[in-house]
Design a protein around this motif. Sequence first.
Motif, PDB file in Angstrom:
ATOM      1  N   UNK A 129     -14.842 -20.105  25.400  1.00 40.90           N
ATOM      2  CA  UNK A 129     -14.535 -19.418  24.141  1.00 40.90           C
ATOM      3  C   UNK A 129     -13.385 -20.104  23.401  1.00 40.90           C
ATOM      4  N   UNK A 130     -13.372 -21.423  23.432  1.00 40.41           N
ATOM      5  CA  UNK A 130     -12.302 -22.196  22.798  1.00 40.41           C
ATOM      6  C   UNK A 130     -12.203 -21.944  21.302  1.00 40.41           C
ATOM      7  N   UNK A 131     -13.360 -21.693  20.655  1.00 42.79           N
ATOM      8  CA  UNK A 131     -13.377 -21.532  19.202  1.00 42.79           C
ATOM      9  C   UNK A 131     -12.504 -20.366  18.732  1.00 42.79           C
ATOM     10  N   UNK A 132     -12.414 -19.324  19.540  1.00 45.74           N
ATOM     11  CA  UNK A 132     -11.626 -18.156  19.118  1.00 45.74           C
ATOM     12  C   UNK A 132     -10.293 -18.057  19.861  1.00 45.74           C
ATOM     13  N   UNK A 133     -10.002 -19.007  20.743  1.00 44.22           N
ATOM     14  CA  UNK A 133      -8.814 -18.908  21.602  1.00 44.22           C
ATOM     15  C   UNK A 133      -7.512 -18.822  20.803  1.00 44.22           C
ATOM     16  N   UNK A 134      -7.342 -19.660  19.778  1.00 46.12           N
ATOM     17  CA  UNK A 134      -6.088 -19.639  19.023  1.00 46.12           C
ATOM     18  C   UNK A 134      -5.869 -18.297  18.334  1.00 46.12           C
ATOM     19  N   UNK A 135      -6.924 -17.750  17.739  1.00 44.96           N
ATOM     20  CA  UNK A 135      -6.815 -16.448  17.071  1.00 44.96           C
ATOM     21  C   UNK A 135      -6.484 -15.353  18.069  1.00 44.96           C
ATOM     22  N   UNK A 136      -7.195 -15.335  19.197  1.00 48.06           N
ATOM     23  CA  UNK A 136      -6.967 -14.301  20.212  1.00 48.06           C
ATOM     24  C   UNK A 136      -5.549 -14.396  20.764  1.00 48.06           C
ATOM     25  N   UNK A 137      -5.094 -15.608  21.060  1.00 46.24           N
ATOM     26  CA  UNK A 137      -3.736 -15.764  21.603  1.00 46.24           C
ATOM     27  C   UNK A 137      -2.679 -15.339  20.588  1.00 46.24           C
ATOM     28  N   UNK A 138      -2.877 -15.650  19.312  1.00 47.56           N
ATOM     29  CA  UNK A 138      -1.920 -15.255  18.276  1.00 47.56           C
ATOM     30  C   UNK A 138      -1.833 -13.738  18.152  1.00 47.56           C
ATOM     31  N   UNK A 139      -2.994 -13.082  18.085  1.00 45.17           N
ATOM     32  CA  UNK A 139      -2.998 -11.623  17.921  1.00 45.17           C
ATOM     33  C   UNK A 139      -2.483 -10.947  19.192  1.00 45.17           C
ATOM     34  N   UNK A 140      -2.895 -11.432  20.360  1.00 43.29           N
ATOM     35  CA  UNK A 140      -2.401 -10.858  21.616  1.00 43.29           C
ATOM     36  C   UNK A 140      -0.892 -11.012  21.719  1.00 43.29           C
ATOM     37  N   UNK A 141      -0.377 -12.166  21.318  1.00 41.56           N
ATOM     38  CA  UNK A 141       1.072 -12.364  21.352  1.00 41.56           C
ATOM     39  C   UNK A 141       1.775 -11.378  20.437  1.00 41.56           C
ATOM     40  N   UNK A 142       1.234 -11.136  19.258  1.00 41.12           N
ATOM     41  CA  UNK A 142       1.836 -10.163  18.340  1.00 41.12           C
ATOM     42  C   UNK A 142       1.912  -8.787  18.982  1.00 41.12           C
ATOM     43  N   UNK A 143       0.826  -8.358  19.621  1.00 40.26           N
ATOM     44  CA  UNK A 143       0.829  -7.040  20.268  1.00 40.26           C
ATOM     45  C   UNK A 143       1.769  -7.007  21.469  1.00 40.26           C
ATOM     46  N   UNK A 144       1.836  -8.118  22.226  1.00 42.48           N
ATOM     47  CA  UNK A 144       2.753  -8.154  23.376  1.00 42.48           C
ATOM     48  C   UNK A 144       4.210  -8.129  22.931  1.00 42.48           C
ATOM     49  N   UNK A 145       4.535  -8.848  21.869  1.00 42.49           N
ATOM     50  CA  UNK A 145       5.913  -8.831  21.361  1.00 42.49           C
ATOM     51  C   UNK A 145       6.257  -7.431  20.849  1.00 42.49           C
ATOM     52  N   UNK A 146       5.322  -6.787  20.160  1.00 46.20           N
ATOM     53  CA  UNK A 146       5.565  -5.406  19.720  1.00 46.20           C
ATOM     54  C   UNK A 146       5.799  -4.489  20.917  1.00 46.20           C
ATOM     55  N   UNK A 147       5.010  -4.660  21.980  1.00 46.47           N
ATOM     56  CA  UNK A 147       5.198  -3.842  23.184  1.00 46.47           C
ATOM     57  C   UNK A 147       6.559  -4.108  23.805  1.00 46.47           C
ATOM     58  N   UNK A 148       6.951  -5.369  23.861  1.00 41.63           N
ATOM     59  CA  UNK A 148       8.239  -5.729  24.448  1.00 41.63           C
ATOM     60  C   UNK A 148       9.399  -5.145  23.629  1.00 41.63           C
ATOM     61  N   UNK A 149       9.365  -5.326  22.312  1.00 41.36           N
ATOM     62  CA  UNK A 149      10.478  -4.924  21.447  1.00 41.36           C
ATOM     63  C   UNK A 149      10.494  -3.422  21.186  1.00 41.36           C
ATOM     64  N   UNK A 150       9.342  -2.870  20.806  1.00 45.33           N
ATOM     65  CA  UNK A 150       9.302  -1.465  20.408  1.00 45.33           C
ATOM     66  C   UNK A 150       8.918  -0.538  21.564  1.00 45.33           C
ATOM     67  N   UNK A 151       7.937  -0.911  22.344  1.00 50.89           N
ATOM     68  CA  UNK A 151       7.461  -0.055  23.432  1.00 50.89           C
ATOM     69  C   UNK A 151       8.377  -0.029  24.633  1.00 50.89           C
ATOM     70  N   UNK A 152       8.988  -1.171  24.943  1.00 47.31           N
ATOM     71  CA  UNK A 152       9.875  -1.266  26.117  1.00 47.31           C
ATOM     72  C   UNK A 152      11.330  -1.439  25.723  1.00 47.31           C
ATOM     73  N   UNK A 153      11.605  -1.521  24.434  1.00 50.16           N
ATOM     74  CA  UNK A 153      12.964  -1.696  23.907  1.00 50.16           C
ATOM     75  C   UNK A 153      13.685  -2.859  24.572  1.00 50.16           C
ATOM     76  N   UNK A 154      12.959  -3.972  24.795  1.00 51.03           N
ATOM     77  CA  UNK A 154      13.499  -5.199  25.411  1.00 51.03           C
ATOM     78  C   UNK A 154      14.097  -4.964  26.789  1.00 51.03           C
ATOM     79  N   UNK A 155      13.650  -3.943  27.491  1.00 53.04           N
ATOM     80  CA  UNK A 155      14.145  -3.637  28.826  1.00 53.04           C
ATOM     81  C   UNK A 155      13.155  -4.184  29.863  1.00 53.04           C
ATOM     82  N   UNK A 156      13.512  -5.282  30.572  1.00 46.87           N
ATOM     83  CA  UNK A 156      12.581  -5.876  31.535  1.00 46.87           C
ATOM     84  C   UNK A 156      12.178  -4.923  32.658  1.00 46.87           C
ATOM     85  N   UNK A 157      12.944  -3.860  32.863  1.00 47.64           N
ATOM     86  CA  UNK A 157      12.597  -2.887  33.902  1.00 47.64           C
ATOM     87  C   UNK A 157      11.427  -1.997  33.467  1.00 47.64           C
ATOM     88  N   UNK A 158      11.087  -2.042  32.183  1.00 48.72           N
ATOM     89  CA  UNK A 158       9.952  -1.276  31.663  1.00 48.72           C
ATOM     90  C   UNK A 158       8.829  -2.258  31.332  1.00 48.72           C
TER      91      UNK A 158
END
Length: 176
Positions: A71-100
Amino acid sequence: MNVQYPMGGLRGARTISVMRGGIAIALPSESDSTPTCWGRDFQMATEIPAQAEAVAGARHQLGKLLKRSGLSECADTVMLVAQELMVNAMVHGCENNPALPFSLRATHEHGCLRVEVEDPSMEQPHPRPPSADEEGGRGLHLVDALVTRWGTDSSAPGPGKTVWFELDLGAEEAAS
């Protein structure tokens, strides 16, 4: 650590291995003789500490899985969007707390690629109009523009939410 878990899927039960780093991946086995045109089906799950390095590592693993699955054709798009959601989870959902920690799941079945990011916060994401001098506020607009559908789910027992997106792949990309 290598722990085996059974997982259901398009072709019935499969076994996945959870390797060091907590990443679980299930690919169709070589001996699977079930005729199907969905030869790229997979499941991936991992728990991620709320740290930038861990987000980068999970993004890299997702990209490798997509490329390995053809699935190389969609890999860049998927990784970009997944990264956005993961960063939101890290910053907003876990408040940058590695214990969460938060979790990332990705599946590809029936020509649909779905990625889910679950975090411990009940606060729902919502796109907001960014001001010209604001650094953030554009991520969910990017998500909305790049995927087929996205949304949130807070129906699981316990605290937290899941933010997910899906890409419907074209027939030529979904078929083996």
